[in-house]
Each structure stands twice: as C-alpha cells, then as structure tokens.
Design an enzyme around this catalytic site. Sequence first.
Site, PDB file in Angstrom:
ATOM      1  N   LYS A   1       0.836  -1.207   0.000  1.00 38.40           N
ATOM      2  CA  LYS A   1       0.000   0.000   0.000  1.00 38.40           C
ATOM      3  C   LYS A   1       0.871   1.258   0.000  1.00 38.40           C
ATOM      4  O   LYS A   1       0.587   2.213  -0.703  1.00 38.40           O
ATOM      5  CB  LYS A   1      -0.944   0.026   1.223  1.00 38.40           C
ATOM      6  CG  LYS A   1      -1.916  -1.144   1.270  1.00 38.40           C
ATOM      7  CD  LYS A   1      -2.947  -0.980   2.375  1.00 38.40           C
ATOM      8  CE  LYS A   1      -2.355  -1.015   3.768  1.00 38.40           C
ATOM      9  NZ  LYS A   1      -1.896  -2.368   4.186  1.00 38.40           N
TER      10      LYS A   1
ATOM     11  N   ARG B   1     -10.105   0.042   8.667  1.00 38.62           N
ATOM     12  CA  ARG B   1      -9.667  -1.317   8.983  1.00 38.62           C
ATOM     13  C   ARG B   1     -10.754  -2.091   9.719  1.00 38.62           C
ATOM     14  O   ARG B   1     -10.544  -3.259  10.064  1.00 38.62           O
ATOM     15  CB  ARG B   1      -8.436  -1.256   9.876  1.00 38.62           C
ATOM     16  CG  ARG B   1      -7.106  -1.393   9.152  1.00 38.62           C
ATOM     17  CD  ARG B   1      -6.035  -1.119  10.173  1.00 38.62           C
ATOM     18  NE  ARG B   1      -4.783  -1.741   9.926  1.00 38.62           N
ATOM     19  CZ  ARG B   1      -3.741  -1.136   9.358  1.00 38.62           C
ATOM     20  NH1 ARG B   1      -3.852   0.091   8.895  1.00 38.62           N
ATOM     21  NH2 ARG B   1      -2.596  -1.750   9.259  1.00 38.62           N
TER      22      ARG B   1
ATOM     23  N   ARG C   1      11.758  -6.896   4.667  1.00 45.17           N
ATOM     24  CA  ARG C   1      11.716  -5.496   5.115  1.00 45.17           C
ATOM     25  C   ARG C   1      12.389  -5.353   6.480  1.00 45.17           C
ATOM     26  O   ARG C   1      13.033  -4.360   6.767  1.00 45.17           O
ATOM     27  CB  ARG C   1      10.245  -5.049   5.188  1.00 45.17           C
ATOM     28  CG  ARG C   1      10.057  -3.636   5.684  1.00 45.17           C
ATOM     29  CD  ARG C   1       8.666  -3.131   5.390  1.00 45.17           C
ATOM     30  NE  ARG C   1       7.710  -3.468   6.424  1.00 45.17           N
ATOM     31  CZ  ARG C   1       6.394  -3.205   6.347  1.00 45.17           C
ATOM     32  NH1 ARG C   1       5.889  -2.632   5.274  1.00 45.17           N
ATOM     33  NH2 ARG C   1       5.596  -3.517   7.329  1.00 45.17           N
TER      34      ARG C   1
ATOM     35  N   ARG D   1      11.146  -1.558  12.058  1.00 42.90           N
ATOM     36  CA  ARG D   1       9.820  -1.261  12.602  1.00 42.90           C
ATOM     37  C   ARG D   1       9.572  -2.250  13.719  1.00 42.90           C
ATOM     38  O   ARG D   1       9.546  -3.451  13.469  1.00 42.90           O
ATOM     39  CB  ARG D   1       8.763  -1.403  11.496  1.00 42.90           C
ATOM     40  CG  ARG D   1       8.452  -0.095  10.794  1.00 42.90           C
ATOM     41  CD  ARG D   1       7.391  -0.280   9.746  1.00 42.90           C
ATOM     42  NE  ARG D   1       6.115  -0.738  10.287  1.00 42.90           N
ATOM     43  CZ  ARG D   1       4.980  -0.704   9.595  1.00 42.90           C
ATOM     44  NH1 ARG D   1       4.983  -0.245   8.366  1.00 42.90           N
ATOM     45  NH2 ARG D   1       3.863  -1.132  10.135  1.00 42.90           N
TER      46      ARG D   1
ATOM     47  N   ARG E   1      -0.476  -8.744  13.814  1.00 40.11           N
ATOM     48  CA  ARG E   1      -1.012  -7.867  12.763  1.00 40.11           C
ATOM     49  C   ARG E   1      -1.752  -8.669  11.701  1.00 40.11           C
ATOM     50  O   ARG E   1      -2.789  -8.261  11.198  1.00 40.11           O
ATOM     51  CB  ARG E   1       0.101  -7.040  12.128  1.00 40.11           C
ATOM     52  CG  ARG E   1       0.410  -5.795  12.945  1.00 40.11           C
ATOM     53  CD  ARG E   1       1.785  -5.250  12.663  1.00 40.11           C
ATOM     54  NE  ARG E   1       1.969  -4.828  11.293  1.00 40.11           N
ATOM     55  CZ  ARG E   1       3.131  -4.887  10.637  1.00 40.11           C
ATOM     56  NH1 ARG E   1       4.194  -5.344  11.232  1.00 40.11           N
ATOM     57  NH2 ARG E   1       3.212  -4.453   9.402  1.00 40.11           N
TER      58      ARG E   1
HETATM   59  P1  ADP Z   1       0.862  -2.038   7.839  1.00 38.13           P
HETATM   60  O1  ADP Z   1       2.097  -1.534   7.184  1.00 38.13           O
HETATM   61  O2  ADP Z   1       1.065  -3.267   8.636  1.00 38.13           O
HETATM   62  O3  ADP Z   1      -0.293  -2.153   6.927  1.00 38.13           O
HETATM   63  P2  ADP Z   1       0.242   0.496   9.122  1.00 38.13           P
HETATM   64  O4  ADP Z   1       1.536   1.176   8.952  1.00 38.13           O
HETATM   65  O5  ADP Z   1      -0.886   0.919   8.273  1.00 38.13           O
HETATM   66  O6  ADP Z   1       0.462  -1.073   9.009  1.00 38.13           O
HETATM   67  O7  ADP Z   1      -0.240   0.593  10.654  1.00 38.13           O
HETATM   68  C1  ADP Z   1       0.616   0.244  11.727  1.00 38.13           C
HETATM   69  C2  ADP Z   1      -0.177   0.091  13.016  1.00 38.13           C
HETATM   70  O8  ADP Z   1      -0.916   1.306  13.293  1.00 38.13           O
HETATM   71  C3  ADP Z   1      -1.265  -0.988  13.010  1.00 38.13           C
HETATM   72  O9  ADP Z   1      -0.742  -2.270  13.295  1.00 38.13           O
HETATM   73  C4  ADP Z   1      -2.214  -0.470  14.097  1.00 38.13           C
HETATM   74  O10 ADP Z   1      -1.721  -0.715  15.384  1.00 38.13           O
HETATM   75  C5  ADP Z   1      -2.190   1.026  13.859  1.00 38.13           C
HETATM   76  N1  ADP Z   1      -3.248   1.435  12.885  1.00 38.13           N
HETATM   77  C6  ADP Z   1      -3.045   2.023  11.686  1.00 38.13           C
HETATM   78  N2  ADP Z   1      -4.210   2.284  11.069  1.00 38.13           N
HETATM   79  C7  ADP Z   1      -5.182   1.833  11.896  1.00 38.13           C
HETATM   80  C8  ADP Z   1      -6.601   1.780  11.819  1.00 38.13           C
HETATM   81  N3  ADP Z   1      -7.262   2.258  10.758  1.00 38.13           N
HETATM   82  N4  ADP Z   1      -7.283   1.251  12.866  1.00 38.13           N
HETATM   83  C9  ADP Z   1      -6.650   0.786  13.936  1.00 38.13           C
HETATM   84  N5  ADP Z   1      -5.307   0.776  14.075  1.00 38.13           N
HETATM   85  C10 ADP Z   1      -4.575   1.287  13.067  1.00 38.13           C
END
Ligand code: ADP
Length: 188
Positions: free
Chosen positions: A14, A89, A128, A134, A145
């Site tokens: 994404k 989400r 990664r 991270r 996750r």
């Molecule tokens: P990834 O790269 O795993 O898709 P993100 O960078 O989008 O993850 O998000 C990292 C973390 O931030 C998530 O694991 C969650 O804890 C929090 N987070 C991000 N967006 C949301 C959301 N829309 N609702 C709830 N938690 C979120």
Amino acid sequence: MINLVLFGPPGAGKGTQSEKLIKKYGFVHISTGDLFRWHTKNDTALGKRVKEIMNSGALVPDEITIAMLKEELDKNPKARGFLFDGFPRTVPQAEALDKFMKDNGSAIHFVVALDVTEAEVRTRIAKRRETESRVDDEEEKLNKRITEYFTKTIHVLPYYESQNRLNTVHGIGDIGEIFESICKVIDK
Ligand code: ADP
C-alpha cells in the site's frame, strides 16, 4: 476528483503504490499508520496512548482512530481527491468514513484492494525487517497484525462489495505492472 481507499493486508504494498499514485494523480494521502507513527515518534498525548497497542501489532481502538481521522479531514475541508491508506480497517471505521465524506458533500467512490497471499506477505515483511527497523515487524507482533487483518479488517471487503464499490487488483508481481492495474481502475 475521486476519493479512494487502498486496501490490503500488512505488507501488501500500500505504501509503495500510494507514493506512485500521489505522484501521478496528486491525491491528498491519508495513512493512519503514518499518522500514528508520527504521534508516537513525537511523543504527543495521542502517541502516548497508542504506542503500546501499536507496538504489539494490535489495532488501535476505533474511537481513537476515528477521532484522529476526523481531525485530519477537518484540516483539509476543501481538499478533493483523498487516498486513504490503512483506513478503514473495521466496519465501524468504514461507516464513519462514509459519514464524514457525506457531511462534506463528498463520498468514497471506490476501494482498490490489493490481493496478496499470506505467504507472500510474510516473505516480504521478513525482507523489510532486514532493511527497516519497525518494532511491529518482529515475528510475534507481525503474527498479531496478520491475525488482526484476517479476523477484523477482512470484513471491510463485503461492506464495500455489497455496495458495488470494490475493485480487486492482483498484488503479486512487478511493482510497475501492479501500478498499471490500479491506474486502469482509477481511469475507468
Ligand atoms: P501495515 O504496514 O502493517 O499495513 P500500518 O503502517 O498501516 O500497518 O499501521 C501500523 C499500526 O498502526 C497498526 O498495526 C495499528 O496498530 C495502527 N493502525 C493504523 N491504522 C489503523 C486503523 N485504521 N485502525 C486501527 N489501528 C490502526
């Protein structure tokens, strides 16, 4: 101008595709993951509240996430052409987003879901992990996750599908080709 959601599991690409889409179409990019990371890095009150939850790989509660998103939208009341990344989400988040857009006389026109298998996602995140640090990429947190995605986030898809707003794009292969497939959806 259209507003869209880019959807997919952790590691679906994404972030990579968002960057390319912003360059091409000039979207206002809203990534809740980036916003939460900014808050935790700068140790804001919100950052303090969500740090442990995020680091564990769990979803931040809807109430907090939706309030942060609303604040972000209110900063750009006149903006058109939002690209939402990592939000919604959960179904309540999707409903809240529709409401906020409607209140601003706008809408989420469609969702582009990147279709990537769990095995592929695991391989990518393992890679990664070697180049980026991270905390939530560590094995156990990553498992959390992925579980959060397959137990909670996946239910967002039927929400959009039942309203004919879902477009699925095959998310494995050449980055440029995946980008072309997304552009086709947008241009149509
Ligand atoms: P990834 O790269 O795993 O898709 P993100 O960078 O989008 O993850 O998000 C990292 C973390 O931030 C998530 O694991 C969650 O804890 C929090 N987070 C991000 N967006 C949301 C959301 N829309 N609702 C709830 N938690 C979120």
